[in-house]
Design a protein around this motif. Structure first.
Motif, short mmCIF file in Angstrom:
data_model
loop_
_atom_site.label_atom_id
_atom_site.label_comp_id
_atom_site.label_asym_id
_atom_site.label_seq_id
_atom_site.Cartn_x
_atom_site.Cartn_y
_atom_site.Cartn_z
N UNK A 106 0.84 -1.20 0.00
CA UNK A 106 0.00 0.00 0.00
C UNK A 106 0.88 1.25 0.00
N UNK A 107 1.95 1.22 0.79
CA UNK A 107 2.84 2.38 0.86
C UNK A 107 3.53 2.57 -0.49
N UNK A 108 3.91 1.46 -1.12
CA UNK A 108 4.55 1.53 -2.43
C UNK A 108 3.62 2.21 -3.45
N UNK A 109 2.36 1.75 -3.49
CA UNK A 109 1.42 2.33 -4.44
C UNK A 109 1.11 3.79 -4.10
N UNK A 110 1.06 4.09 -2.79
CA UNK A 110 0.81 5.47 -2.38
C UNK A 110 1.94 6.37 -2.86
N UNK A 111 3.17 5.83 -2.83
CA UNK A 111 4.32 6.61 -3.30
C UNK A 111 4.21 6.87 -4.80
N UNK A 112 3.77 5.86 -5.55
CA UNK A 112 3.57 6.07 -6.99
C UNK A 112 2.56 7.18 -7.22
N UNK A 113 1.46 7.13 -6.46
CA UNK A 113 0.44 8.18 -6.60
C UNK A 113 1.03 9.54 -6.25
N UNK A 114 1.88 9.59 -5.21
CA UNK A 114 2.46 10.87 -4.79
C UNK A 114 3.38 11.42 -5.87
N UNK A 115 4.15 10.54 -6.52
CA UNK A 115 5.00 10.99 -7.63
C UNK A 115 4.09 11.53 -8.75
N UNK A 116 2.97 10.84 -8.96
CA UNK A 116 1.99 11.31 -9.94
C UNK A 116 1.46 12.69 -9.58
N UNK A 117 1.19 12.90 -8.29
CA UNK A 117 0.68 14.21 -7.85
C UNK A 117 1.69 15.29 -8.19
N UNK A 118 2.97 15.03 -7.88
CA UNK A 118 4.00 16.04 -8.16
C UNK A 118 4.08 16.33 -9.66
N UNK A 119 4.00 15.26 -10.46
CA UNK A 119 4.08 15.43 -11.92
C UNK A 119 2.86 16.21 -12.44
N UNK A 120 1.68 15.78 -12.01
CA UNK A 120 0.46 16.42 -12.51
C UNK A 120 0.36 17.87 -12.03
N UNK A 121 0.79 18.13 -10.80
CA UNK A 121 0.74 19.51 -10.30
C UNK A 121 1.69 20.38 -11.13
N UNK A 122 2.85 19.83 -11.53
CA UNK A 122 3.76 20.56 -12.41
C UNK A 122 3.05 20.88 -13.74
N UNK A 123 2.41 19.86 -14.31
CA UNK A 123 1.68 20.06 -15.56
C UNK A 123 0.56 21.06 -15.39
N UNK A 124 -0.13 21.00 -14.28
CA UNK A 124 -1.24 21.92 -14.01
C UNK A 124 -0.73 23.35 -13.88
N UNK A 125 0.42 23.51 -13.21
CA UNK A 125 1.00 24.85 -13.04
C UNK A 125 1.40 25.42 -14.40
N UNK A 126 1.93 24.54 -15.28
CA UNK A 126 2.30 25.00 -16.62
C UNK A 126 1.07 25.48 -17.38
#
Lengths: 174, 511
Positions: free
Chosen positions: B468-488
């Protein structure tokens, strides 16, 4: 162009490829449609089939009586209850506990009554990941037979206020 | 009256763009972007709290910001953008003046006042109730009032759309049938009327209940009608998004629907069946009988799914036909490899289609079956599902469209075209990671709307499978990526709208 009006007569027969695709999709939808009632007949894990209403205060009374009758101990202030075989089991959700801790027997069928006396809660049985909505005023009646021994936990997966993330219950199957 | 009839002719499409319509599209779209900015900041904070390695916010702020995230994104950003889309789809595409522009401004003001009121209530801690605000969890009466004002405003916006359709027909501004995009948006608007009616039916008594005028509000009934609004509003998004796929297909490769009958029939299926499926939220509830659940979630839902399957063929098909006509005929896939991948609209459309269909759609159909709902109800997998549909699907399609609306409607040249080109890729990849991470963790039981999945403060200790922690980390990396895209996205669109070079009246450059 989809941004301009189509030609005057646009109601035209579909091409062969389109017909094949739509037929396959429709067939697949029909299979899924048939599976839904079929699983009620051949499946063993189905949601509550006889929903009942119960006032929160009445539910509190019956669940207290259940605890008093079959209580065998206490763990960190939470009553531990061992109901007899085939009994009606009351599992009460309230901010932020699942009461009581249950001791059940493997292979025995129990009729669970899960309800809340305050807010909406979410029954999530771990590690099996079986989830049911717990709605105040409504009794989620589920026939459950434990098929393996061990300690199971119930976490709350519906937001129920600031202590939501601390709401953990326990079922011990022997 | 005369000022309402001022228009210019678009040098690219030849459409009449009325000044009042242009201003209304501008204000609604810009407001939408402000709300995606608020919601995006919340996304970052909430995402970083869910990740146990960072666990950024305290519990009270987490739940508060999660409430704000849901409302600002799902409701305010998307519906403001859709209202802009409705004005575009009626007035611009049909070459018609807009019906009652003053009333359209009133609608905008109602929506804005409602949205701001809701945000004030949420951020001041008077409405920590989540997006769904399940009774008997109670918020300040002004919170419900804000939602009602917003919904009334949006309903008036839909009325302006229908009024414009009537005017265009009466004044014969187009010949024959309406364009497909307008037809799709009309389907979305019809679904919106049903949705907002459900909103009124449930929020007005809830408002009275919060004032103490009604004492008995059944939580089960609340859930039933709330989801008539809560899920149906996502069906507006689906329908608007599919319309925008057709629009982006036209704007990027000049694609034309292969068979109008099929595309329009699919939209018609949405109108008839898609809203009835919202009861799948209640599959594990103790309120509905199994017969009821079976009917609603089986054939009603699957006929809407069928409509999506039809669009899933029609859109790639029209792109392929358009590309092959241009001479990209080598092999099976030259039409796809030689597509304009370096233009923001095309990757936005393809990512949107892929994420919506393959991740969001498939998970939706699976979790929407009565028995599998037991395995997924209220888990984080559900959150993963609707991030794939609403964010990866709808939001990404809207983002792609924005890069064309800015030069076409607002007549400004894009600032940061290179950023705009890579933005859909970054955002799309981020959302894929979020959806898969949430789906993985949720399948193992990780709950949604939860501050601490390590259960550090609970009396009875419990811990998840480490996966669960592993998958949560993948989601968190996704959040950072998507937030970057959203900011752009926010950066490019805000800079272009306010500081982009003003284009000359006859300048026919798209990007």
């Amino acid at each position: 162009m989809p941004i301009t009006s189509p030609e005057k007569y646009w109601w035209k027969p579909a091409d062969k490829e389109e017909k094949i695709w739509i037929s396959i999709a429709l067939l697949w939808c029909l299979v899924l449609t048939i599976m839904m009632p079929l699983m009620h007949l051949i499946g063993t894990q189905n949601p509550s089939v006889n929903p009942m209403k119960i006032r929160p205060q009445d539910y509190r009374t019956v669940s207290e009586a259940f605890i008093e009758k079959y209580k065998v101990g206490e763990e960190q202030g939470i009553p531990v209850v061992e109901p007899p075989d085939g009994a009606d089991v009351y599992l009460r959700a309230q901010m932020w506990t699942w009461t009581p801790i249950l001791k059940l027997k493997k292979g025995v069928n129990y009729k669970f009554h899960i309800s809340s006396v305050d807010l909406m809660h979410g029954f999530s049985l771990m590690p099996l990941v079986m989830n049911f909505q717990v709605v105040p005023g409504h009794d989620n009646i589920l026939n459950m037979t434990p098929t393996s021994a061990g300690t199971f936990h119930i976490i709350c997966n519906e937001f129920c206020g600031i202590g939501h993330h601390t709401m953990v219950g326990k079922i011990i199957v022997s | 009256m005369a000022s309402e009839l001022v228009f210019r002719t678009c040098p690219i499409t030849g459409k009449k763009v009325y000044a009042v319509t242009q201003n209304l599209i501008w204000i609604n779209a810009v407001t939408a972007v402000v709300f995606i900015l608020v919601g995006g900041i919340m996304a970052f904070l909430v995402g970083m709290t869910r990740w146990p390695a960072v666990h950024l916010l305290p519990a009270d702020l987490f739940y508060r910001f999660l409430t704000a995230h849901g409302l600002n994104m799902l409701i305010f950003w998307i519906i403001f953008f859709e209202i802009a889309g409705l004005y575009f789809g009626s007035s611009v595409l049909l070459n018609s003046r807009l019906a009652a522009p003053k009333v359209a401004w009133l609608a905008y003001i109602l929506m804005l006042v409602g949205a701001v009121l809701v945000d004030i209530m949420v951020f001041t801690g008077k409405a920590d109730v989540m997006f769904s605000s399940y009774v008997p969890l109670q918020a300040d009466p002004k919170y419900y009032l804000g939602i009602i004002l917003f919904a009334v405003g949006a309903l008036i916006g839909c009325g302006i759309f229908f009024g414009t359709l009537a005017i265009a027909k009466a004044e014969k501004t187009y010949e024959g049938s309406v364009p497909l995009v307008t037809f799709g948006l009309a389907a979305a608007a019809i679904i919106a009327v049903f949705t907002l009616a459900c909103g009124a039916i449930i929020y007005i008594p809830t408002f009275l209940w919060s004032l103490g005028l009604i004492t008995n509000l059944d939580p089960g009934v609340y859930r039933l009608i709330f989801w008539g609004m809560g899920h149906s509003s996502q069906q507006i998004n689906v329908t608007a998004m599919v319309s925008i796929w057709y629009l982006l297909g036209a704007l990027t490769v000049g694609a034309k629907p292969v068979n109008e009958k099929i595309c329009r029939s699919a939209f018609f299926l949405y109108i008839l069946f898609i809203n009835l499926a919202s009861e799948h939220h209640l599959l594990t509830d103790p309120t509905l009988s199994p017969y009821h659940k079976m009917v609603n979630t089986s054939y009603f839902m699957y006929l809407a799914v069928l409509a999506s399957m039809i669009h899933a063929l029609a859109i790639p098909m029209m792109v392929e036909v358009a590309q092959r006509k241009k001479g990209f005929t080598k092999g099976l896939f030259e039409w796809l490899t030689k597509a304009p991948w370096g233009e923001p609209g095309f990757p936005a459309m393809i990512f949107s289609l892929f994420i919506f269909g393959f991740i969001g759609g498939i998970t939706g159909v699976v979790y929407g079956t009565e028995q599998l709902s037991i395995k997924s109800h209220n888990t984080w997998a559900m959150t993963g599902h609707f991030h794939a549909t609403v964010v990866g699907g709808t939001t990404l399609a809207f983002m792609g469209l924005t890069y064309y609306v800015i030069p076409l409607i607002f007549r400004r040249e894009l600032i940061g075209k290179k950023l705009a080109v890579v933005q859909p890729y970054i955002f799309g990849i981020g959302i894929i990671l979020i959806a898969l991470g949430m789906g993985g963790a949720g399948t193992l039981g990780s709950p949604r709307r939860h501050w601490d999945i390590t259960f550090a403060q609970s009396v009875i200790p419990f811990s998840f499978d480490p996966a669960v922690i592993f998958f949560t980390t993948i989601a968190a990396i996704g959040v950072l990526t998507a937030v970057t895209g959203g900011a752009m996205y926010v950066g490019v669109s805000v800079l272009s709208v306010f500081f982009g070079r003003k284009m000359a009246a006859n300048e026919a450059k798209l990007l």
